[in-house]
Design a protein around this motif. Structure first.
Motif, PDB file in Angstrom:
ATOM      1  N   GLU A 246       0.841  -1.197   0.000  1.00 20.49           N
ATOM      2  CA  GLU A 246       0.000   0.000   0.000  1.00 20.49           C
ATOM      3  C   GLU A 246       0.876   1.248   0.000  1.00 20.49           C
ATOM      4  O   GLU A 246       0.543   2.260  -0.627  1.00 20.49           O
ATOM      5  CB  GLU A 246      -0.903  -0.017   1.240  1.00 20.49           C
ATOM      6  CG  GLU A 246      -2.000   1.032   1.197  1.00 20.49           C
ATOM      7  CD  GLU A 246      -3.024   0.844   2.304  1.00 20.49           C
ATOM      8  OE1 GLU A 246      -3.512   1.879   2.810  1.00 20.49           O
ATOM      9  OE2 GLU A 246      -3.328  -0.309   2.655  1.00 20.49           O
TER      10      GLU A 246
ATOM     11  N   LYS B  54      -7.824   9.381  -6.571  1.00 17.95           N
ATOM     12  CA  LYS B  54      -8.693   8.609  -5.679  1.00 17.95           C
ATOM     13  C   LYS B  54      -9.129   7.300  -6.341  1.00 17.95           C
ATOM     14  O   LYS B  54      -9.062   6.222  -5.729  1.00 17.95           O
ATOM     15  CB  LYS B  54      -9.923   9.440  -5.303  1.00 17.95           C
ATOM     16  CG  LYS B  54     -10.842   8.742  -4.309  1.00 17.95           C
ATOM     17  CD  LYS B  54     -12.081   9.589  -4.012  1.00 17.95           C
ATOM     18  CE  LYS B  54     -13.018   8.839  -3.062  1.00 17.95           C
ATOM     19  NZ  LYS B  54     -14.272   9.598  -2.828  1.00 17.95           N
ATOM     20  N   ARG B  55      -9.557   7.391  -7.611  1.00 17.29           N
ATOM     21  CA  ARG B  55     -10.031   6.193  -8.320  1.00 17.29           C
ATOM     22  C   ARG B  55      -8.913   5.173  -8.510  1.00 17.29           C
ATOM     23  O   ARG B  55      -9.102   3.976  -8.301  1.00 17.29           O
ATOM     24  CB  ARG B  55     -10.636   6.576  -9.675  1.00 17.29           C
ATOM     25  CG  ARG B  55     -11.968   7.282  -9.592  1.00 17.29           C
ATOM     26  CD  ARG B  55     -12.707   7.247 -10.933  1.00 17.29           C
ATOM     27  NE  ARG B  55     -11.865   7.671 -12.036  1.00 17.29           N
ATOM     28  CZ  ARG B  55     -11.685   8.939 -12.395  1.00 17.29           C
ATOM     29  NH1 ARG B  55     -12.296   9.905 -11.707  1.00 17.29           N
ATOM     30  NH2 ARG B  55     -10.929   9.259 -13.418  1.00 17.29           N
TER      31      ARG B  55
ATOM     32  N   SER C 142      -6.082   4.890  -6.797  1.00 18.78           N
ATOM     33  CA  SER C 142      -5.652   4.371  -5.484  1.00 18.78           C
ATOM     34  C   SER C 142      -6.600   3.292  -4.976  1.00 18.78           C
ATOM     35  O   SER C 142      -6.159   2.232  -4.509  1.00 18.78           O
ATOM     36  CB  SER C 142      -5.576   5.508  -4.456  1.00 18.78           C
ATOM     37  OG  SER C 142      -4.611   6.459  -4.831  1.00 18.78           O
ATOM     38  N   GLU C 143      -7.896   3.559  -5.067  1.00 16.56           N
ATOM     39  CA  GLU C 143      -8.875   2.592  -4.578  1.00 16.56           C
ATOM     40  C   GLU C 143      -8.774   1.270  -5.327  1.00 16.56           C
ATOM     41  O   GLU C 143      -8.843   0.186  -4.735  1.00 16.56           O
ATOM     42  CB  GLU C 143     -10.297   3.163  -4.715  1.00 16.56           C
ATOM     43  CG  GLU C 143     -10.604   4.242  -3.690  1.00 16.56           C
ATOM     44  CD  GLU C 143     -11.959   4.897  -3.922  1.00 16.56           C
ATOM     45  OE1 GLU C 143     -12.601   4.605  -4.965  1.00 16.56           O
ATOM     46  OE2 GLU C 143     -12.385   5.715  -3.077  1.00 16.56           O
ATOM     47  N   ARG C 144      -8.603   1.351  -6.649  1.00 13.68           N
ATOM     48  CA  ARG C 144      -8.494   0.117  -7.442  1.00 13.68           C
ATOM     49  C   ARG C 144      -7.159  -0.582  -7.212  1.00 13.68           C
ATOM     50  O   ARG C 144      -7.095  -1.810  -7.144  1.00 13.68           O
ATOM     51  CB  ARG C 144      -8.658   0.435  -8.930  1.00 13.68           C
ATOM     52  CG  ARG C 144     -10.075   0.818  -9.335  1.00 13.68           C
ATOM     53  CD  ARG C 144     -10.171   1.031 -10.830  1.00 13.68           C
ATOM     54  NE  ARG C 144      -9.845  -0.176 -11.585  1.00 13.68           N
ATOM     55  CZ  ARG C 144      -9.683  -0.211 -12.909  1.00 13.68           C
ATOM     56  NH1 ARG C 144      -9.810   0.898 -13.623  1.00 13.68           N
ATOM     57  NH2 ARG C 144      -9.378  -1.343 -13.517  1.00 13.68           N
TER      58      ARG C 144
END
Length: 451
Positions: free
Chosen positions: A25, A54-55, A57-59
């Motif tokens: 991470e 954001k998109r 990182s989340e994926r």
């Protein structure tokens, strides 16, 4: 070329994570920090940057990625997918009317290249879509606008409908639509007036023109060199008169690319075309996935193949391949091939479309401009038949004679001879890359130039 700084930063960032067998991470967070800096530096809208980061990182931090066998590659794929989606996801085609003529309204501020783009688009419609366009000169305020459009029409052998500067733009368009039906033109391109800034008079005039007949497309032409201002202009025009798509000009220039990456997200309108040069055929449909690949250093094979198919003589390409097989390729052939590839655009830009070409040693020395082509031709014409066939026999005294005959220096002769050898070596490297895959993509003419 646009995106050059962004591409360099992003490619450097993803190379750190590419081959990792395990991605944490923390790795993703560090990568996203670098990506954020790269996007902001490229003048991408701040809200767009935050949403993009954001998109991704989340994926990227999802279980499927972390536990996969190739997590580094998966993260890169996510970046590419999201970059593609950011620019529109897929290419947005022109909406042609079921009841011709198709009406395309060209709008934009003064200085964005609207009139020139109107001519370029007409050329694309005729060549690629086999349409019969009519250009309409509805800008009666800028003194040279009508003359400029007529000059472009003459240059392209395309008709221009003009009634001078004393007739209102609404009347010009009304009569142009009637004329188009009478002469069976299936596309009407209306070059409207621009201003130095957005004002009520400009918008009202556009609304009055729209009221005559609802256009099938309203293309906003914006200068990509203006960065975030281009996004603001697009927003204003969209809110005032409604646009269906954007044409970005000067994307081949020294622009950071922020407009192309922001405009779709902010306006929710697709980028339809991009201007990639000054020539009248330098307008290309915008393909988000291909652009994302180029930004990330993955090449753009589809665009390269399309350029080759459109500009390279297939029969000549086959002849060249045969000459390579029989070791009979000469400097005359080299010049012929250079001329064909030159039609596709600047050679260094063509090479950048090849996957992994950014890693090829010597690529930076492959830049050849129009003046150099002229020098090459002069040098080759000053060679004897034996020298053209066997350049290795060109010694010091022969170089002096060729230099005198061509008006070039001995250094230029040396540079050409080295360039000839370098290109063959480069193609050998490229061939090695493609042979690792199951299939080898064949580029008519381009393969022949570098083998």
């Amino acid at each position: 070329m646009a995106f050059e700084g962004l591409a360099e930063r992003l490619q450097g960032t993803i190379s750190k994570i590419k081959g990792k067998g395990k991605v944490t991470e923390q790795d993703v967070k560090e990568m996203m920090r670098e990506v954020r800096f790269a996007l902001i530096e490229a003048d991408v809208n701040l809200k767009v940057v935050k949403s993009f980061i954001k998109r991704v990182s989340e994926r990227a931090i999802g279980q499927d990625v972390m536990k996969s066998l190739t997590p580094g590659q998966q993260v890169i794929k996510i970046v590419k997918d999201e970059l593609t989606e950011l620019m529109g996801g897929e290419q947005s085609p022109i909406k042609f009317s079921q009841k011709p003529p198709t009406v395309i309204l060209m709008v934009g501020l003064q200085g964005a290249g609207k009139t020139t783009t109107t001519g370029k688009l007409a050329n694309v419609l005729r060549k690629k879509y086999n349409r019969k366009p009519l250009l309409v000169a509805a800008d009666i305020y800028r003194p040279a606008a009508i003359k400029q459009l007529q000059t472009l029409g003459d240059q392209l052998s395309l008709p221009v409908f003009a009634l001078g500067t004393e007739v209102s733009p609404v009347d010009i368009v009304r009569q142009a639509l009637e004329h188009a039906k009478e002469e069976h033109h299936d596309v009407v391109l209306i070059d409207t007036a621009g201003r130095l800034h957005i004002d009520e008079n400009l918008m009202q005039e556009l609304k009055d023109i729209r009221a005559l007949r609802e256009p099938d497309e309203v293309f906003l032409v914006v200068d990509s060199m203006t960065g975030q201002d281009a996004v603001n202009v697009a927003n204003s025009f969209n809110e005032a008169v409604g646009i269906t798509g954007v044409v970005l000009t000067k994307l081949d220039g020294d622009t950071r690319g922020g407009a192309a990456l922001s405009i779709r997200s902010v306006t929710e309108k697709p980028i339809k075309f991009v201007g990639m040069g000054e020539k009248m055929d330098a307008l290309e449909p915008f393909h988000p996935e291909r652009m994302a690949s180029r930004i990330l250093g993955m090449g753009d094979m589809m665009s390269l193949i399309e350029k080759a198919q459109a500009n390279v003589d297939e029969e000549k390409a086959r002849e060249m391949e045969e000459k390579f097989r029989t070791q009979s390729f000469t400097f005359d052939d080299f010049l012929d091939q250079m001329s064909q590839v030159k039609k596709m655009g600047p050679l260094d830009e063509i090479l950048k479309m090849l996957p992994g070409a950014n890693k090829i040693k010597g690529l930076e020395n492959a830049k050849i401009d129009d003046k150099q082509i002229g020098h090459i031709e002069a040098i080759i014409l000053s060679m004897t038949p034996a020298e053209k066939t066997n350049p290795e026999i060109i010694n010091s005294s022969r170089k002096k004679r060729i230099a005198k005959g061509s008006g070039c220096s001995v250094q230029e002769i040396n540079r050409l001879l080295k360039q000839f050898e370098d290109m063959k070596k480069m193609m050998k490297q490229m061939t090695g890359m493609t042979q690792k895959g199951k299939k080898k993509m064949k580029l008519p003419g381009l393969d022949s130039l570098f083998k």
